[in-house]
Design a protein around this motif. Sequence first.
Motif, PDB file in Angstrom:
ATOM      1  N   GLU A   1       0.831  -1.207   0.000  1.00 27.38           N
ATOM      2  CA  GLU A   1       0.000   0.000   0.000  1.00 27.38           C
ATOM      3  C   GLU A   1       0.863   1.253   0.000  1.00 27.38           C
ATOM      4  O   GLU A   1       0.535   2.241  -0.671  1.00 27.38           O
ATOM      5  N   LEU A   2       1.984   1.232   0.738  1.00 29.35           N
ATOM      6  CA  LEU A   2       2.881   2.391   0.736  1.00 29.35           C
ATOM      7  C   LEU A   2       3.449   2.628  -0.658  1.00 29.35           C
ATOM      8  O   LEU A   2       3.582   3.792  -1.099  1.00 29.35           O
ATOM      9  N   GLU A   3       3.792   1.539  -1.355  1.00 32.20           N
ATOM     10  CA  GLU A   3       4.311   1.660  -2.714  1.00 32.20           C
ATOM     11  C   GLU A   3       3.267   2.280  -3.639  1.00 32.20           C
ATOM     12  O   GLU A   3       3.583   3.161  -4.460  1.00 32.20           O
ATOM     13  N   GLU A   4       2.026   1.845  -3.507  1.00 31.54           N
ATOM     14  CA  GLU A   4       0.952   2.379  -4.349  1.00 31.54           C
ATOM     15  C   GLU A   4       0.694   3.850  -4.037  1.00 31.54           C
ATOM     16  O   GLU A   4       0.480   4.658  -4.949  1.00 31.54           O
ATOM     17  N   ARG A   5       0.703   4.184  -2.754  1.00 30.49           N
ATOM     18  CA  ARG A   5       0.458   5.573  -2.366  1.00 30.49           C
ATOM     19  C   ARG A   5       1.590   6.490  -2.840  1.00 30.49           C
ATOM     20  O   ARG A   5       1.347   7.641  -3.225  1.00 30.49           O
ATOM     21  N   ALA A   6       2.822   5.973  -2.816  1.00 31.24           N
ATOM     22  CA  ALA A   6       3.958   6.775  -3.288  1.00 31.24           C
ATOM     23  C   ALA A   6       3.839   7.061  -4.784  1.00 31.24           C
ATOM     24  O   ALA A   6       4.124   8.179  -5.235  1.00 31.24           O
ATOM     25  N   VAL A   7       3.441   6.036  -5.547  1.00 35.05           N
ATOM     26  CA  VAL A   7       3.281   6.214  -6.988  1.00 35.05           C
ATOM     27  C   VAL A   7       2.202   7.265  -7.283  1.00 35.05           C
ATOM     28  O   VAL A   7       2.326   8.066  -8.214  1.00 35.05           O
ATOM     29  N   LYS A   8       1.153   7.279  -6.467  1.00 36.52           N
ATOM     30  CA  LYS A   8       0.034   8.207  -6.682  1.00 36.52           C
ATOM     31  C   LYS A   8       0.283   9.569  -6.026  1.00 36.52           C
ATOM     32  O   LYS A   8      -0.564  10.463  -6.123  1.00 36.52           O
ATOM     33  N   GLY A   9       1.420   9.719  -5.320  1.00 33.08           N
ATOM     34  CA  GLY A   9       1.735  10.984  -4.678  1.00 33.08           C
ATOM     35  C   GLY A   9       0.953  11.221  -3.404  1.00 33.08           C
ATOM     36  O   GLY A   9       0.798  12.372  -2.978  1.00 33.08           O
ATOM     37  N   GLU A  10       0.476  10.143  -2.765  1.00 31.14           N
ATOM     38  CA  GLU A  10      -0.291  10.268  -1.527  1.00 31.14           C
ATOM     39  C   GLU A  10       0.617  10.061  -0.322  1.00 31.14           C
ATOM     40  O   GLU A  10       1.683   9.455  -0.419  1.00 31.14           O
ATOM     41  N   LEU A  11       0.186  10.540   0.826  1.00 28.66           N
ATOM     42  CA  LEU A  11       0.973  10.424   2.047  1.00 28.66           C
ATOM     43  C   LEU A  11       0.971   8.973   2.548  1.00 28.66           C
ATOM     44  O   LEU A  11      -0.019   8.256   2.391  1.00 28.66           O
ATOM     45  N   PRO A  12       2.071   8.539   3.184  1.00 27.18           N
ATOM     46  CA  PRO A  12       2.112   7.177   3.741  1.00 27.18           C
ATOM     47  C   PRO A  12       1.213   7.046   4.959  1.00 27.18           C
ATOM     48  O   PRO A  12       0.832   8.052   5.563  1.00 27.18           O
ATOM     49  N   ILE A  13       0.878   5.807   5.318  1.00 32.53           N
ATOM     50  CA  ILE A  13       0.070   5.538   6.506  1.00 32.53           C
ATOM     51  C   ILE A  13       0.860   4.623   7.433  1.00 32.53           C
ATOM     52  O   ILE A  13       1.807   3.946   7.015  1.00 32.53           O
ATOM     53  N   SER A  14       0.456   4.554   8.686  1.00 35.51           N
ATOM     54  CA  SER A  14       1.142   3.708   9.664  1.00 35.51           C
ATOM     55  C   SER A  14       0.725   2.253   9.504  1.00 35.51           C
ATOM     56  O   SER A  14      -0.315   1.946   8.895  1.00 35.51           O
ATOM     57  N   LEU A  15       1.531   1.363  10.068  1.00 33.68           N
ATOM     58  CA  LEU A  15       1.203  -0.059  10.043  1.00 33.68           C
ATOM     59  C   LEU A  15      -0.112  -0.315  10.761  1.00 33.68           C
ATOM     60  O   LEU A  15      -0.927  -1.132  10.320  1.00 33.68           O
TER      61      LEU A  15
ATOM     62  N   HIS B   1      -3.073   0.565   8.615  1.00 34.28           N
ATOM     63  CA  HIS B   1      -3.290  -0.475   7.602  1.00 34.28           C
ATOM     64  C   HIS B   1      -3.909  -1.719   8.230  1.00 34.28           C
ATOM     65  O   HIS B   1      -4.801  -2.341   7.641  1.00 34.28           O
ATOM     66  N   PHE B   2      -3.458  -2.072   9.443  1.00 34.86           N
ATOM     67  CA  PHE B   2      -3.966  -3.260  10.120  1.00 34.86           C
ATOM     68  C   PHE B   2      -5.456  -3.135  10.423  1.00 34.86           C
ATOM     69  O   PHE B   2      -6.195  -4.127  10.382  1.00 34.86           O
ATOM     70  N   THR B   3      -5.909  -1.943  10.741  1.00 36.21           N
ATOM     71  CA  THR B   3      -7.316  -1.738  11.084  1.00 36.21           C
ATOM     72  C   THR B   3      -8.175  -1.406   9.865  1.00 36.21           C
ATOM     73  O   THR B   3      -9.383  -1.172  10.006  1.00 36.21           O
ATOM     74  N   ASP B   4      -7.586  -1.402   8.680  1.00 31.74           N
ATOM     75  CA  ASP B   4      -8.327  -1.074   7.463  1.00 31.74           C
ATOM     76  C   ASP B   4      -9.099  -2.291   6.963  1.00 31.74           C
ATOM     77  O   ASP B   4      -8.624  -3.435   7.058  1.00 31.74           O
TER      78      ASP B   4
END
Length: 219
Positions: free
Chosen positions: A151-165, A168-171
């Motif tokens: 998800e971090l890789e995808e967000r980086a490609v889209k120029g979005e901010l990273p999220i915490s582990l 992501h775990f609670t998503d």
Amino acid sequence: MATKRTGFLQENGLSLVLVAFMALSLAGQVLTGQAAYNDERVHDGARALALGEYLQSGHFVSAIFENWESEFLQMGLYVLLTVRLRQKGSAESRPMDPALEQERIDDGPTPWPVTMGGWCLKLYGHSLSTVLGLLFLLSFWLHLEGSWRHELEERAVKGELPISLWTHFTDAQFWFESFQNWQSEFLAVFALVVLSIWLRQKDSPQSKPVEAPHSQTGA
């Protein structure tokens, strides 16, 4: 009466064939996964990953351990549930009457934990479910970590901010990935348990004898 000697391939044929099937399937997953993921990346304006880079990517790690976690969960729970629970007529169940059970112990050296006794024997007596449980927890963690990195890789490609582990775990998406595999594993075991009541496979230890009545429990 002399025991017939067997070779390595004959003694280990089942595990060798299963490992071969796994290796071929894994190779297919790697190649097709790399191609599919690179298509996504190129479409989003990112560069394609080389094979070595893909094997370290969150996409690959998540995909591998997302499936492995469900397999170890299924096997571990099945081992534990069959200790106490029964299914009348199923080849996968212990007999309904405990008096009908007989442990088969062939001649050969006794495992050393049995000889040691005490805590060694107690631990050894639960070693199968314990190791399967640990493999599930390890696979679950690697799935979580790989899915998060993906998800971090995808967000980086889209120029979005990273999220915490933890985020992501609670998503819902992470748990969707897990539940979609867990339910299929439990369905497969349920099908084997129930279908073995009425259906047979000659010479398979997962089946009752062809001539056995449907009401007979255990193989």
